[in-house]
Design a protein around this motif. Structure first.
Motif, PDB file in Angstrom:
ATOM      1  N   ASP A 196       0.799  -1.226   0.000  1.00 36.99           N
ATOM      2  CA  ASP A 196       0.000   0.000   0.000  1.00 36.99           C
ATOM      3  C   ASP A 196       0.832   1.276   0.000  1.00 36.99           C
ATOM      4  O   ASP A 196       0.270   2.371   0.010  1.00 36.99           O
ATOM      5  CB  ASP A 196      -0.928   0.023   1.223  1.00 36.99           C
ATOM      6  N   THR A 197       2.158   1.152   0.001  1.00 33.83           N
ATOM      7  CA  THR A 197       2.992   2.360  -0.017  1.00 33.83           C
ATOM      8  C   THR A 197       2.887   3.027  -1.381  1.00 33.83           C
ATOM      9  O   THR A 197       2.618   2.391  -2.387  1.00 33.83           O
ATOM     10  CB  THR A 197       4.474   2.058   0.298  1.00 33.83           C
ATOM     11  N   THR A 198       3.084   4.326  -1.377  1.00 35.27           N
ATOM     12  CA  THR A 198       3.082   5.079  -2.628  1.00 35.27           C
ATOM     13  C   THR A 198       4.478   5.635  -2.851  1.00 35.27           C
ATOM     14  O   THR A 198       5.290   5.722  -1.924  1.00 35.27           O
ATOM     15  CB  THR A 198       2.054   6.223  -2.595  1.00 35.27           C
ATOM     16  N   HIS A 199       4.759   6.032  -4.079  1.00 37.22           N
ATOM     17  CA  HIS A 199       6.076   6.550  -4.427  1.00 37.22           C
ATOM     18  C   HIS A 199       5.973   8.023  -4.774  1.00 37.22           C
ATOM     19  O   HIS A 199       5.034   8.442  -5.461  1.00 37.22           O
ATOM     20  CB  HIS A 199       6.671   5.764  -5.596  1.00 37.22           C
ATOM     21  N   GLY A 200       6.964   8.778  -4.302  1.00 36.67           N
ATOM     22  CA  GLY A 200       7.004  10.210  -4.574  1.00 36.67           C
ATOM     23  C   GLY A 200       7.753  10.511  -5.857  1.00 36.67           C
ATOM     24  O   GLY A 200       8.359   9.634  -6.471  1.00 36.67           O
ATOM     25  N   GLU A 201       7.729  11.765  -6.230  1.00 37.75           N
ATOM     26  CA  GLU A 201       8.342  12.205  -7.478  1.00 37.75           C
ATOM     27  C   GLU A 201       9.857  12.068  -7.496  1.00 37.75           C
ATOM     28  O   GLU A 201      10.465  12.082  -8.552  1.00 37.75           O
ATOM     29  CB  GLU A 201       7.938  13.638  -7.796  1.00 37.75           C
ATOM     30  N   HIS A 202      10.486  11.918  -6.331  1.00 35.20           N
ATOM     31  CA  HIS A 202      11.951  11.798  -6.269  1.00 35.20           C
ATOM     32  C   HIS A 202      12.405  10.364  -5.990  1.00 35.20           C
ATOM     33  O   HIS A 202      13.570  10.137  -5.696  1.00 35.20           O
ATOM     34  CB  HIS A 202      12.518  12.745  -5.213  1.00 35.20           C
ATOM     35  N   GLY A 203      11.473   9.409  -6.030  1.00 37.50           N
ATOM     36  CA  GLY A 203      11.813   8.010  -5.814  1.00 37.50           C
ATOM     37  C   GLY A 203      11.596   7.512  -4.400  1.00 37.50           C
ATOM     38  O   GLY A 203      11.788   6.332  -4.113  1.00 37.50           O
ATOM     39  N   LEU A 220      10.776   6.214   3.044  1.00 37.46           N
ATOM     40  CA  LEU A 220      11.930   5.344   2.895  1.00 37.46           C
ATOM     41  C   LEU A 220      12.620   5.650   1.581  1.00 37.46           C
ATOM     42  O   LEU A 220      11.975   5.761   0.539  1.00 37.46           O
ATOM     43  CB  LEU A 220      11.475   3.879   2.903  1.00 37.46           C
ATOM     44  N   TRP A 221      13.924   5.791   1.640  1.00 37.41           N
ATOM     45  CA  TRP A 221      14.759   5.886   0.440  1.00 37.41           C
ATOM     46  C   TRP A 221      15.400   4.514   0.317  1.00 37.41           C
ATOM     47  O   TRP A 221      16.230   4.141   1.146  1.00 37.41           O
ATOM     48  CB  TRP A 221      15.809   6.982   0.594  1.00 37.41           C
ATOM     49  N   HIS A 222      14.987   3.735  -0.669  1.00 39.64           N
ATOM     50  CA  HIS A 222      15.403   2.342  -0.781  1.00 39.64           C
ATOM     51  C   HIS A 222      16.363   2.149  -1.944  1.00 39.64           C
ATOM     52  O   HIS A 222      15.999   2.344  -3.102  1.00 39.64           O
ATOM     53  CB  HIS A 222      14.174   1.442  -0.956  1.00 39.64           C
ATOM     54  N   ARG A 223      17.594   1.802  -1.606  1.00 43.68           N
ATOM     55  CA  ARG A 223      18.635   1.495  -2.591  1.00 43.68           C
ATOM     56  C   ARG A 223      18.812   2.622  -3.616  1.00 43.68           C
ATOM     57  O   ARG A 223      18.839   2.391  -4.818  1.00 43.68           O
ATOM     58  CB  ARG A 223      18.366   0.148  -3.248  1.00 43.68           C
ATOM     59  N   GLU A 224      18.932   3.837  -3.095  1.00 45.19           N
ATOM     60  CA  GLU A 224      19.193   4.999  -3.944  1.00 45.19           C
ATOM     61  C   GLU A 224      20.633   4.926  -4.440  1.00 45.19           C
ATOM     62  O   GLU A 224      21.563   4.782  -3.645  1.00 45.19           O
ATOM     63  CB  GLU A 224      18.995   6.296  -3.159  1.00 45.19           C
ATOM     64  N   GLU A 225      20.797   5.001  -5.726  1.00 45.92           N
ATOM     65  CA  GLU A 225      22.119   4.885  -6.338  1.00 45.92           C
ATOM     66  C   GLU A 225      22.921   6.175  -6.152  1.00 45.92           C
ATOM     67  O   GLU A 225      22.348   7.254  -6.001  1.00 45.92           O
ATOM     68  CB  GLU A 225      21.976   4.564  -7.827  1.00 45.92           C
ATOM     69  N   PRO A 226      24.266   6.076  -6.177  1.00 42.40           N
ATOM     70  CA  PRO A 226      25.098   7.270  -6.048  1.00 42.40           C
ATOM     71  C   PRO A 226      24.687   8.339  -7.054  1.00 42.40           C
ATOM     72  O   PRO A 226      24.386   8.047  -8.204  1.00 42.40           O
ATOM     73  CB  PRO A 226      26.512   6.740  -6.327  1.00 42.40           C
ATOM     74  N   ASP A 227      24.643   9.566  -6.568  1.00 49.26           N
ATOM     75  CA  ASP A 227      24.220  10.696  -7.381  1.00 49.26           C
ATOM     76  C   ASP A 227      24.890  11.960  -6.846  1.00 49.26           C
ATOM     77  O   ASP A 227      24.502  12.467  -5.809  1.00 49.26           O
ATOM     78  CB  ASP A 227      22.700  10.829  -7.325  1.00 49.26           C
ATOM     79  N   ILE A 261      24.929  11.090  -2.566  1.00 50.65           N
ATOM     80  CA  ILE A 261      24.953   9.663  -2.251  1.00 50.65           C
ATOM     81  C   ILE A 261      26.241   9.094  -2.828  1.00 50.65           C
ATOM     82  O   ILE A 261      26.487   9.179  -4.027  1.00 50.65           O
ATOM     83  CB  ILE A 261      23.718   8.950  -2.816  1.00 50.65           C
ATOM     84  N   THR A 262      27.087   8.528  -1.971  1.00 54.32           N
ATOM     85  CA  THR A 262      28.389   8.026  -2.389  1.00 54.32           C
ATOM     86  C   THR A 262      28.443   6.504  -2.469  1.00 54.32           C
ATOM     87  O   THR A 262      29.349   5.953  -3.090  1.00 54.32           O
ATOM     88  CB  THR A 262      29.492   8.533  -1.444  1.00 54.32           C
ATOM     89  N   GLU A 263      27.483   5.832  -1.823  1.00 50.96           N
ATOM     90  CA  GLU A 263      27.365   4.364  -1.856  1.00 50.96           C
ATOM     91  C   GLU A 263      25.880   4.043  -1.730  1.00 50.96           C
ATOM     92  O   GLU A 263      25.190   4.655  -0.906  1.00 50.96           O
ATOM     93  CB  GLU A 263      28.144   3.778  -0.677  1.00 50.96           C
ATOM     94  N   THR A 264      25.374   3.133  -2.548  1.00 54.55           N
ATOM     95  CA  THR A 264      23.937   2.833  -2.599  1.00 54.55           C
ATOM     96  C   THR A 264      23.319   2.926  -1.200  1.00 54.55           C
ATOM     97  O   THR A 264      23.764   2.248  -0.275  1.00 54.55           O
ATOM     98  CB  THR A 264      23.696   1.457  -3.232  1.00 54.55           C
ATOM     99  N   LEU A 265      22.308   3.781  -1.067  1.00 54.38           N
ATOM    100  CA  LEU A 265      21.792   4.204   0.230  1.00 54.38           C
ATOM    101  C   LEU A 265      20.374   3.718   0.478  1.00 54.38           C
ATOM    102  O   LEU A 265      19.511   3.817  -0.397  1.00 54.38           O
ATOM    103  CB  LEU A 265      21.795   5.735   0.283  1.00 54.38           C
ATOM    104  N   THR A 266      20.146   3.211   1.694  1.00 51.60           N
ATOM    105  CA  THR A 266      18.803   2.968   2.197  1.00 51.60           C
ATOM    106  C   THR A 266      18.705   3.730   3.518  1.00 51.60           C
ATOM    107  O   THR A 266      19.545   3.542   4.411  1.00 51.60           O
ATOM    108  CB  THR A 266      18.527   1.470   2.407  1.00 51.60           C
TER     109      THR A 266
END
Length: 104
Positions: free
Chosen positions: A12-19, A33-40, A90-95
């Motif tokens: 039931d979670t929804t996703h925002g415009e920034h992931g 939750l920021w789940h497995r955000e890639e380096p950026d 983000i320097t290393e995949t982040l949760t």
């Protein structure tokens, strides 16, 4: 009358415009939750009208708040005050999990 939600299932979670994944919302705050955000390295600076409290579950990032760079690693908590100019590198995949107040 507003109905209070006491539980939100993963489906039931929804996703925002920034992931981000929007989780539960209370009367004065909400969780995401920021789940497995890639380096950026190129996230733009922003200013929000709410406070953000966060906790790094895995990965690494640099939080830049009002010109100060703070290194974040697993187990670290952080705070971005309402009205503060900030960005993340983000320097290393982040949760990470965040609570924002007042909730959006």
């Amino acid at each position: 009358m507003t109905t209070q939600t006491y539980r939100v299932s993963q489906s039931d979670t929804t996703h925002g415009e920034h992931g981000e994944h929007h989780l539960i919302r209370g009367q004065s705050g909400s969780m995401r939750l920021w789940h497995r955000e890639e380096p950026d390295p190129a996230k733009p600076e922003s200013v929000n009208d709410y406070e953000t409290l966060g906790y790094v579950i895995e990965g690494r990032a640099e939080l830049i708040v009002n010109g100060q760079t703070i290194s974040l690693a697993p187990g670290d908590s952080y705070c971005v005050p309402s009205g503060a100019t900030h960005t993340y590198r983000i320097t290393e995949t982040l949760t990470a999990v965040e609570v924002i107040t007042p909730g959006q």
